[in-house]
Design a protein around this motif. Structure first.
Motif, PDB file in Angstrom:
ATOM      1  N   GLU A 248       0.837  -1.205   0.000  1.00  0.00           N
ATOM      2  CA  GLU A 248       0.000   0.000   0.000  1.00  0.00           C
ATOM      3  C   GLU A 248       0.870   1.252   0.000  1.00  0.00           C
ATOM      4  OE1 GLU A 248      -3.677   2.107   0.293  1.00  0.00           O
ATOM      5  OE2 GLU A 248      -3.502  -0.065   0.428  1.00  0.00           O
ATOM      6  N   SER A 275      -8.586  13.416  -4.800  1.00  0.00           N
ATOM      7  CA  SER A 275      -7.923  13.266  -3.507  1.00  0.00           C
ATOM      8  C   SER A 275      -6.919  12.127  -3.631  1.00  0.00           C
ATOM      9  CB  SER A 275      -8.945  12.936  -2.413  1.00  0.00           C
ATOM     10  OG  SER A 275      -9.508  11.648  -2.635  1.00  0.00           O
ATOM     11  N   TYR A 276      -6.069  11.966  -2.625  1.00  0.00           N
ATOM     12  CA  TYR A 276      -5.089  10.884  -2.674  1.00  0.00           C
ATOM     13  C   TYR A 276      -5.792   9.532  -2.767  1.00  0.00           C
ATOM     14  CZ  TYR A 276      -1.351   7.700  -1.352  1.00  0.00           C
ATOM     15  OH  TYR A 276      -0.450   6.663  -1.342  1.00  0.00           O
ATOM     16  N   HIS A 277      -6.828   9.337  -1.973  1.00  0.00           N
ATOM     17  CA  HIS A 277      -7.542   8.053  -1.989  1.00  0.00           C
ATOM     18  C   HIS A 277      -8.173   7.794  -3.350  1.00  0.00           C
ATOM     19  CE1 HIS A 277      -9.933   4.669  -0.598  1.00  0.00           C
ATOM     20  NE2 HIS A 277     -11.006   5.266  -1.095  1.00  0.00           N
ATOM     21  N   GLU A 278      -8.819   8.812  -3.934  1.00  0.00           N
ATOM     22  CA  GLU A 278      -9.466   8.644  -5.236  1.00  0.00           C
ATOM     23  C   GLU A 278      -8.440   8.354  -6.324  1.00  0.00           C
ATOM     24  OE1 GLU A 278     -11.565  12.280  -5.680  1.00  0.00           O
ATOM     25  OE2 GLU A 278     -13.303  11.652  -4.482  1.00  0.00           O
ATOM     26  N   LEU A 280      -5.486   6.941  -5.917  1.00  0.00           N
ATOM     27  CA  LEU A 280      -5.001   5.580  -5.691  1.00  0.00           C
ATOM     28  C   LEU A 280      -5.997   4.555  -6.221  1.00  0.00           C
ATOM     29  CD1 LEU A 280      -3.023   3.540  -4.473  1.00  0.00           C
ATOM     30  CD2 LEU A 280      -4.155   3.888  -2.254  1.00  0.00           C
ATOM     31  N   GLU A 281      -7.277   4.788  -5.961  1.00  0.00           N
ATOM     32  CA  GLU A 281      -8.321   3.881  -6.439  1.00  0.00           C
ATOM     33  C   GLU A 281      -8.340   3.838  -7.966  1.00  0.00           C
ATOM     34  OE1 GLU A 281     -11.705   2.721  -4.305  1.00  0.00           O
ATOM     35  OE2 GLU A 281      -9.814   2.034  -3.463  1.00  0.00           O
TER      36      GLU A 281
END
Length: 335
Positions: A248, A275-278, A280-281
């Motif tokens: 991760e 965003s960072y999460h979006e 990454l997804e």
């Protein structure tokens, strides 16, 4: 002059096109302070304004107003660098056109393109981003003819678009366009575009090589980030691509790589609508689809290549992204 540029090797296509019409473009380049030999140097670039000057001069001396269509006979995959070979290794024309959309800036900063799904087809829209009508019309003829020729080159049978839309006014003689595209040609349109039938866009290609395509994508992502240092999203995606196989990716590692604070990173991503999460997804989803097209990689192997600690986590994530389990998605691709 702007700093916008084009891939120098792509000029070899333009050279061949103009030479076929009796024009010696090398002389013009030297007059403009450019070395024609740059076209043979890997990775070299030429200012975009030079393209406009050369095309304007060519249009003034070539009698055939549709001369740009002959670009279809003048290209080789190497002229487009890594993108040319990534194109040939694409599994479908849809994937090839999506690669063109994703990496267009490597070929030229000025132009752009996008793929749009329609009820019974896939529309490929090209934008030359030039206000000069003469240069813009020639650029559209040149670029759309070239891309249609690329589609035809790795298709197993004769391929014609369903429809062509051109912003240029109807010429006195439309036959060169009708003969080349062999479909309905609409002049005076709001955009420059062609439409492929869905079945043609999705048909497996004879030149497909998924493992090579994935390798080329990794190279192209790095080239895009290196060329577009101001492209913040590309820089983040290159970091994620490199880090995923180690587990991760951590936001703190990205912050350190970019030499900025976490707050600055979050602000810049928010300004880009993500965003960072979006991010990454999205990166994981694109990689997952590519890997699942490769029969040589098991779902377990893909799980770890995407940085997931266990298969169940990958399966749940992929269902959230696509609505299907990884194995079901792979089965559907094979059917």
């Amino acid at each position: 002059m702007t700093k916008e540029s084009t891939l120098a090797s792509s000029w070899l296509i333009l050279f061949r096109l103009l030479e076929a019409h009796g024009v010696e473009a090398h002389t013009w380049l030297r007059e403009l302070g450019m070395d024609p030999e740059l076209a043979r140097q890997p990775g070299a670039r030429i200012p975009s304004w030079v393209v406009d000057v050369v095309i304007a001069r060519a249009a003034a001396v070539i009698d055939d107003p549709a001369f740009g269509l002959a670009a279809a006979e003048c290209w080789h995959p190497s002229n487009l660098g890594v993108l040319g070979y990534a194109w040939l290794s694409s599994s479908t024309l849809r994937q090839g056109l999506q690669r063109m959309q994703r990496y267009a800036r490597i070929i030229g900063d000025r132009w752009g393109c996008r793929c749009v799904d329609e009820t019974n087809g896939l529309r490929f829209v090209y934008d030359h981003n030039r206000s000069d009508l003469v240069v813009g019309h020639v650029m559209s003829d040149y670029s759309l003819a070239l891309i249609v020729a690329m589609c035809r080159s790795n298709f197993a049978r004769k391929l014609n678009p369903v429809r062509i839309f051109l912003r240029r006014p109807a010429p006195a003689d439309p036959r060169p366009y009708q003969d080349f595209y062999a479909c309905d040609v609409h002049f005076g349109a709001d955009e420059d575009a062609f439409v492929l039938a869905t079945a043609d866009a999705e048909m497996p290609l004879r030149t497909a090589n998924r493992e090579l395509a994935a390798a080329f994508d990794a190279i192209l992502a790095e080239q895009l980030a290196a060329h577009s240092k101001e492209d913040f999203i590309s820089r983040c995606q290159v970091f994620l691509l490199k880090q995923l196989t180690s587990g991760e990716p951590r936001v703190d590692d990205l912050v350190n790589t970019l030499s900025m604070s976490r707050r600055t990173l979050q602000r810049k991503l928010r300004e880009q609508g993500t965003s960072y999460h979006e991010l990454l997804e999205e990166t994981r989803y694109e990689l997952a689809k590519n890997y699942l097209q490769e029969s040589t990689k098991s779902v377990t192997e893909i799980t770890f290549l995407l940085g997931f600690s266990e298969q169940g986590a990958f399966t749940r994530a992929f269902k959230r992204w696509s609505g299907a389990a990884p194995r079901d998605y792979r089965t559907a691709l094979a059917s």
